[in-house]
Design a protein around this motif. Structure first.
Motif, short mmCIF file in Angstrom:
data_model
loop_
_atom_site.label_atom_id
_atom_site.label_comp_id
_atom_site.label_asym_id
_atom_site.label_seq_id
_atom_site.Cartn_x
_atom_site.Cartn_y
_atom_site.Cartn_z
N TYR A 1 0.91 -1.30 -0.04
CA TYR A 1 0.06 0.00 -0.06
C TYR A 1 1.01 1.31 0.06
N THR A 2 0.75 1.99 -0.97
CA THR A 2 1.46 3.31 -1.02
C THR A 2 0.57 4.69 -1.54
N ASP A 3 0.53 5.39 -0.81
CA ASP A 3 -0.36 6.56 -1.07
C ASP A 3 0.37 7.87 -0.86
N GLY A 4 1.46 7.92 -0.71
CA GLY A 4 2.19 9.30 -0.65
C GLY A 4 2.39 9.45 0.71
N ARG A 5 1.74 9.12 1.84
CA ARG A 5 1.85 9.24 3.14
C ARG A 5 1.90 8.16 4.11
N ILE A 6 1.21 7.12 3.87
CA ILE A 6 1.42 5.96 4.42
C ILE A 6 2.08 4.78 3.27
N SER A 7 3.16 4.18 3.88
CA SER A 7 3.70 3.10 2.93
C SER A 7 3.97 1.78 3.72
#
Length: 461
Positions: free
Chosen positions: A394-400
């Motif tokens: 999961y990668t959304d720019g804030r949480i990886s």
């Protein structure tokens, strides 16, 4: 994926769909309600069943993932529908991978539903009804679809109709088209999400800290006025470390509070459940509501996090003693959270460039080491280590979220656990351990002996 290879799976889905329809009829009969139009018209000759058993298997799989079967059943019962079905090649190889990933993310379910409903017109439009050069029809997504003709070629939106009247049933008809139809609202959502990821961000002003007495995150310090002396000593400012390694921009944040951290934490926990193999950590995050809440607050404040998630096989190796101490699950999870945004690519580039590096964790002051091994990233020491097993879950720019194949512990806690184990071994040599049943018999014999009745029981001797 060829059409012949999809035939068995499509037939299985058709059988499941027919069984669901029959179960609805049985339920209606047992409840004493008359079978209405919805139940009577959905049968094995329905256009929906034909879609599951047609050459458009990729579209039927998307319909199932979007949870639209019940919606389409209601549409078929009220209308004679027309389905514009993209061919499998358009969804397998010709669709933009980034756009496909956007559609399949759990948080974008509404966009996926809108896109699929845009391919369905609640009117039967066969070849004979397709006479005018340009017409406009309202779809189930409530956005219009333009149908046109150029010479002998028919178009649905900007897609060429390659299979006119490909499947015809009493309650609907299916036309094959050359590519996916994307409504304006879905395209706008995708553009906004993509633009959000590439915006340069304000880095967090400092890594979050954990109070060792309460195992809770400390509140971020107030901003220092201009001209004040620095809060941290210059030693910390000059000390080299992994911060020199390149890492992707974490996404917009800072004092403007752009993000809903609680929703983002829920999204990545839901992704863990759907990914499979990480249910134990997902259960811990759900049950430890204070931890999930604190992570949501951090993301809302502009911080970024990288979560190293041990898989279920690694979590099963934890002993009861390691989880029995107060606050042990929290400490374990805090040690697996890095207050930086790192992906597989950035971490691998860092260890290749700097060798062994150390990342800060929320389990202050402990750090987790990382180094390159066998073409991947290995965390921890040589004795107890974990490899990067499932990258970029999961990668959304804030949480990886990065999946690993082991549970990590700080070096000091490993030493304490070894001392505790050695002490237990010494005690076990001095005295023979008794089972719970043996302890109960011993207490019972002592009580009976007080009243002079233990001679009746042979187990007391």
């Amino acid at each position: 994926m060829s059409t012949n290879s999809n035939r068995p799976m499509a037939r299985v889905r058709m059988c499941v769909f027919v069984v669901l329809v029959l179960s609805q009829l049985v339920t209606a009969a047992l409840s004493g309600k008359p079978a209405n139009a919805t139940s009577s018209q959905i049968n094995s000759n329905s256009v929906l069943v034909a879609l599951l058993d047609s050459r458009y298997t990729e579209l039927s799989e998307l319909v199932e993932k979007a949870l639209l079967l019940q919606t389409l059943e209601e549409a078929v019962s009220n209308h004679n529908i027309t389905i514009f079905a993209p061919r499998n090649e358009a969804l397998e190889r010709e669709l933009d991978p980034e756009f496909k990933q956007f559609l399949l993310e759990p948080r974008n379910l509404n966009s996926l539903q809108t896109l699929l409903l845009h391919h369905i017109v609640p009117t039967r439009l066969g070849q004979n009804e397709w006479l005018e050069k340009h017409t406009q029809h309202t779809t189930l997504s409530l956005e219009p679809l333009h149908l046109s003709k150029l010479d002998s070629t028919k178009f649905a939106g900007n897609a060429e109709v390659v299979g006119i009247d490909d499947v015809s049933r009493p309650d609907g008809i299916i036309h094959g088209i050359s590519k996916l139809l994307v409504p304006k609202s879905v395209q706008q959502d995708f553009n906004n999400r993509r633009s959000l990821r590439v915006i340069s961000a304000v880095k967090p002003e400092g890594a979050p800290e954990v109070d060792p007495r309460t195992n809770r995150l400390k509140k971020p310090a107030k901003p220092v006025p201009a001209g004040s002396p620095p809060v941290l000593p210059i030693y910390y400012a000059m000390a080299p470390g992994p911060s020199l390694a390149p890492a992707p921009a974490p996404g917009p944040g800072g004092p403007r509070h752009h993000f809903d951290g609680e929703s983002q934490v829920k999204d990545f926990i839901q992704t863990l459940l759907q990914y499979g193999g990480y249910n134990e950590v997902a259960d811990i995050l759900v049950n430890l509501t204070s931890l999930a809440t604190e992570m949501g607050k951090l993301v809302s404040e502009g911080y970024v996090l990288t979560v190293l998630v041990p898989n279920d096989e690694a979590m099963a190796k934890l002993t009861a003693d390691q989880l029995a101490e107060p606050g042990a699950p929290e400490r374990i999870m805090y040690y697996h959270i890095v207050p930086e945004y790192q992906t597989e690519e950035s971490m691998y580039n860092s260890v290749r460039r700097f060798g062994k590096i150390r990342y800060d964790t929320l389990h202050v002051p402990h750090k987790v080491t990382a180094q390159e091994a066998d073409g991947s990233v290995k965390f921890g020491d040589d004795e107890e280590s974990a490899y990067l097993f499932d990258p970029d879950i999961y990668t959304d720019g804030r949480i990886s979220v990065q999946g690993i194949d082991g549970v990590l512990f700080p070096a000091s806690e490993k030493t304490d656990s070894k001392k505790l184990d050695s002490a237990k071994n010494v005690d076990s040599v001095k005295s023979t351990p008794k089972s719970r049943r043996g302890k109960l018999l011993e207490v019972a014999c002592q009580v009976l002996g007080t009243f002079g009745q233990d001679s009746r029981f042979t187990t007391c001797h």
